[in-house]
Design an enzyme around this catalytic site. Structure first.
Site, PDB file in Angstrom:
ATOM      1  N   THR A 276      46.367 -25.278  12.354  1.00 23.68           N
ATOM      2  CA  THR A 276      45.790 -23.913  12.218  1.00 23.68           C
ATOM      3  C   THR A 276      44.971 -23.900  13.561  1.00 23.68           C
ATOM      4  O   THR A 276      44.077 -24.469  13.774  1.00 23.68           O
ATOM      5  CB  THR A 276      44.790 -24.031  11.088  1.00 23.68           C
ATOM      6  OG1 THR A 276      45.596 -24.370   9.829  1.00 23.68           O
ATOM      7  CG2 THR A 276      43.909 -22.656  11.157  1.00 23.68           C
TER       8      THR A 276
ATOM      9  N   ALA B 265      44.451 -31.363  16.604  1.00 21.63           N
ATOM     10  CA  ALA B 265      44.663 -30.022  16.009  1.00 21.63           C
ATOM     11  C   ALA B 265      44.189 -30.084  14.418  1.00 21.63           C
ATOM     12  O   ALA B 265      44.185 -31.238  13.954  1.00 21.63           O
ATOM     13  CB  ALA B 265      46.082 -29.730  16.246  1.00 21.63           C
ATOM     14  N   TYR B 266      43.742 -29.074  13.927  1.00 21.91           N
ATOM     15  CA  TYR B 266      43.512 -29.272  12.623  1.00 21.91           C
ATOM     16  C   TYR B 266      44.599 -28.661  11.512  1.00 21.91           C
ATOM     17  O   TYR B 266      45.221 -27.499  11.965  1.00 21.91           O
ATOM     18  CB  TYR B 266      42.293 -28.039  12.345  1.00 21.91           C
ATOM     19  CG  TYR B 266      41.007 -28.825  12.950  1.00 21.91           C
ATOM     20  CD1 TYR B 266      40.209 -29.723  12.190  1.00 21.91           C
ATOM     21  CD2 TYR B 266      40.811 -28.997  14.490  1.00 21.91           C
ATOM     22  CE1 TYR B 266      39.152 -30.463  12.717  1.00 21.91           C
ATOM     23  CE2 TYR B 266      39.759 -29.643  15.090  1.00 21.91           C
ATOM     24  CZ  TYR B 266      38.918 -30.238  14.205  1.00 21.91           C
ATOM     25  OH  TYR B 266      38.060 -31.221  14.684  1.00 21.91           O
ATOM     26  N   LEU B 267      44.845 -29.492  10.762  1.00 22.86           N
ATOM     27  CA  LEU B 267      45.858 -28.911   9.766  1.00 22.86           C
ATOM     28  C   LEU B 267      45.517 -28.224   8.591  1.00 22.86           C
ATOM     29  O   LEU B 267      46.232 -27.547   7.966  1.00 22.86           O
ATOM     30  CB  LEU B 267      46.546 -30.302   9.208  1.00 22.86           C
ATOM     31  CG  LEU B 267      47.156 -31.044  10.401  1.00 22.86           C
ATOM     32  CD1 LEU B 267      47.642 -32.559   9.861  1.00 22.86           C
ATOM     33  CD2 LEU B 267      48.102 -30.430  11.043  1.00 22.86           C
TER      34      LEU B 267
ATOM     35  N   ASN C 274      34.385 -28.887  16.178  1.00 22.30           N
ATOM     36  CA  ASN C 274      35.664 -28.701  16.667  1.00 22.30           C
ATOM     37  C   ASN C 274      36.893 -27.691  15.851  1.00 22.30           C
ATOM     38  O   ASN C 274      37.657 -27.133  16.642  1.00 22.30           O
ATOM     39  CB  ASN C 274      36.366 -30.118  16.986  1.00 22.30           C
ATOM     40  CG  ASN C 274      35.802 -30.893  18.092  1.00 22.30           C
ATOM     41  OD1 ASN C 274      36.387 -30.462  19.333  1.00 22.30           O
ATOM     42  ND2 ASN C 274      34.896 -31.634  18.141  1.00 22.30           N
TER      43      ASN C 274
END
Length: 156
Positions: free
Chosen positions: A81, A29-31, A143
């Protein structure tokens, strides 16, 4: 400084499967996603990493990867996010290099992308028959974009 030189392709068919020697399941996951960098948390098996990558559409980007406690990585998923990306990464050796073929699941089911990391931007590599269109530099297939925007309209 750590750098990553990578080419990325869509995959056409299942011909790659006969070359696979290993696989691993990944959740990430993207922070943070900005114009200059992305910050990602990735869990694979019982290992976890925090990765910072420079933004950009070129072949070469800065990449810093730090091992972190698995329990911390799990907690960081809630700070994401966009969606959690789930994929199975298949490894297919290619001489001294290797292909990483990501088969996405969940909201991205049906998307299959092959990546190869190169020692130099001008490095030659064999292009297997199962490679489809090159998407290196197409931000829709990054991604971070897949996490925030979902599948590109031409992604299936």
């Amino acid at each position: 400084m750590a750098t990553e030189i990578e080419r990325k392709f869509l995959v056409a068919g299942d011909g790659w499967r006969s070359s696979v020697t290993d696989h691993l399941d990944i959740r990430q996951a993207y922070l943070s996603v900005t114009d200059t960098n992305t910050v990602r948390v990735r869990l694979s098996g019982r290992a976890a990493f925090l990765t910072i990558k420079s933004a950009g559409a070129g072949l070469t980007r800065q990449e810093f990867e730090i091992a972190i406690p698995f329990v911390d990585a799990e907690a960081m998923l809630a700070l994401r996010t966009g969606r959690i990306i789930e994929k199975r990464r298949h490894i297919a050796p290619a001489g001294l290099l290797r292909w990483e073929i990501d088969v996405f699941a969940g909201d991205l089911d049906g998307l299959v992308i092959a990546e190869i990391e190169l020692p130099a931007e001008t490095a030659e590599f064999e292009r297997p028959h199962w490679l489809g269109a090159e998407v290196t530099g197409d931000p829709r297939y990054g991604n971070s974009s897949l996490a925030t925007n979902g599948l590109p309209s031409t992604g299936r």
